[in-house]
Design a protein around this motif. Structure first.
Motif, PDB file in Angstrom:
ATOM      1  N   UNK A 145     -19.840   2.872 -59.081  1.00 18.29           N
ATOM      2  CA  UNK A 145     -19.280   3.865 -58.171  1.00 18.29           C
ATOM      3  C   UNK A 145     -17.773   3.982 -58.374  1.00 18.29           C
ATOM      4  N   UNK A 146     -17.127   4.807 -57.547  1.00 19.46           N
ATOM      5  CA  UNK A 146     -15.703   5.057 -57.724  1.00 19.46           C
ATOM      6  C   UNK A 146     -14.859   3.796 -57.675  1.00 19.46           C
ATOM      7  N   UNK A 147     -15.139   2.914 -56.729  1.00 18.82           N
ATOM      8  CA  UNK A 147     -14.382   1.660 -56.622  1.00 18.82           C
ATOM      9  C   UNK A 147     -14.631   0.752 -57.820  1.00 18.82           C
ATOM     10  N   UNK A 148     -15.863   0.740 -58.296  1.00 20.34           N
ATOM     11  CA  UNK A 148     -16.203  -0.114 -59.437  1.00 20.34           C
ATOM     12  C   UNK A 148     -15.607   0.418 -60.732  1.00 20.34           C
ATOM     13  N   UNK A 149     -15.432   1.731 -60.816  1.00 22.07           N
ATOM     14  CA  UNK A 149     -14.748   2.316 -61.974  1.00 22.07           C
ATOM     15  C   UNK A 149     -13.254   2.000 -61.906  1.00 22.07           C
ATOM     16  N   UNK A 150     -12.668   2.184 -60.742  1.00 23.73           N
ATOM     17  CA  UNK A 150     -11.238   1.907 -60.573  1.00 23.73           C
ATOM     18  C   UNK A 150     -10.918   0.445 -60.861  1.00 23.73           C
ATOM     19  N   UNK A 151     -11.845  -0.450 -60.538  1.00 21.54           N
ATOM     20  CA  UNK A 151     -11.620  -1.881 -60.731  1.00 21.54           C
ATOM     21  C   UNK A 151     -11.629  -2.284 -62.206  1.00 21.54           C
TER      22      UNK A 151
END
Length: 235
Positions: A145-151
Motif C-alpha cells: 500500500x501507499x505507506x509500504x511503498x513510501x517505506x
C-alpha cells in the motif's frame, strides 16, 4: 549483481522495518532474476510492480537483524538456479500449474521475446532479466500500500542499480506511469517523455538503456496490439 547492490537491498529492508508499524503482517523480499543467456546480448529487462506470496516464509517488522539476514539470503537463493538450469525456468514449468498463462505480464514478455529475438517456447526466458520496482511486498497477497511503498526509501536507488548492474538495451516497466514509475523516475533524476495515448505511457533514456513504461494490465487487452507498439519502440 554486486556487493553494493546487496548493501542497498539490505538497507532497504532495514529501513522498511523502521518505517512500517504493523507488527503482525508478514512481508516477502524479491531479488532480481537473470536468465542464463542474458549476458550475451543484454537485450531486455522486464520490470513489474511487486511480487507477493513469493517466498515460502516472510519476515515481520519485529524480527531482529539475524532473522532479516536469513530472509535476505533466502531471497537471493530463490533468484539463483542449480547447475546449468536457468533461474527463470520456473515460468515455463509453472505456466499451467500456477496459472501463469493468465498473466498479461508474462504473456506479452514471452511473445515479444519470441517475435523480436527469434526464441522458442523453451528458451525465451533464458535471454531476459526480471525485476520489480518494489522489492518488498505483503507475503499473503496484494501490492504494497501507499505507506509500504513510501517505506521503501531505497526503491529508486535499487532501480538505478538494476540498470547499472544489468546494463540492458531495453527496459519495459509494466507498471503504469503515474502511480508507480513517475515517483521512481523523479527520485532517481531520470527524465521521461510522456506519451499522449495508447498502451505505452512514457519513454526515457538512462545511459545506453531505452526505458518504456506501459499501462497496467487491463482484462481483455490484446496481446499482439501491445507487442506491436513495443516493437516500434524497442532497440
Amino acid at each position: 549483481m554486486t556487493p553494493e547492490y546487496d548493501r542497498l537491498f539490505r538497507e532497504n529492508i532495514l529501513a522498511f522495518t523502521k518505517a512500517v508499524h504493523n507488527q503482525e503482517k508478514e512481508y516477502t523480499a524479491f531479488y532480481p532474476m537473470i536468465g542464463k543467456e542474458y549476458a550475451q546480448g543484454k537485450h531486455l529487462l522486464v520490470v513489474g510492480q511487486a511480487v507477493n506470496e513469493w517466498l515460502p516464509s516472510g519476515f515481520t517488522i519485529g524480527d531482529d537483524e539475524h532473522v532479516l539476514d536469513a530472509h535476505i539470503k533466502l531471497a537471493f537463493e530463490e533468484s539463483q538456479a542449480e547447475g546449468e538450469d536457468c533461474p527463470l525456468n520456473w515460468v515455463n514449468t509453472n505456466w499451467t500449474k500456477s496459472g501463469l498463462f493468465r498473466s498479461f505480464f508474462w504473456n506479452v514478455t514471452y511473445k515479444l521475446v519470441k517475435q523480436k529475438y527469434g526464441k522458442t517456447d523453451k528458451n525465451w526466458n533464458e535471454v531476459i532479466a526480471w525485476s520489480n520496482l518494489m522489492k518488498i511486498a505483503p507475503q499473503k497477497g496484494w501490492n504494497p500500500d501507499g505507506n509500504e511503498i513510501k517505506a521503501q526509501e531505497y526503491a529508486a536507488a535499487l532501480f538505478v542499480a538494476d540498470l547499472n548492474c544489468l546494463q540492458p538495451q531495453n527496459v519495459i516497466l509494466f507498471t503504469n506511469l503515474e502511480t508507480w514509475a513517475k515517483p521512481i523516475f523523479e527520485k532517481a533524476g531520470i527524465h521521461y517523455e510522456a506519451c499522449p495515448s495508447g498502451f505505452i505511457q512514457a519513454t526515457a533514456v538512462y545511459g545506453n538503456s531505452k526505458i518504456i513504461v506501459t499501462e497496467r494490465t487491463k482484462m481483455g487487452l490484446n496481446h499482439q496490439n501491445c507487442i506491436d507498439e513495443l516493437m516500434k519502440e524497442i532497440l
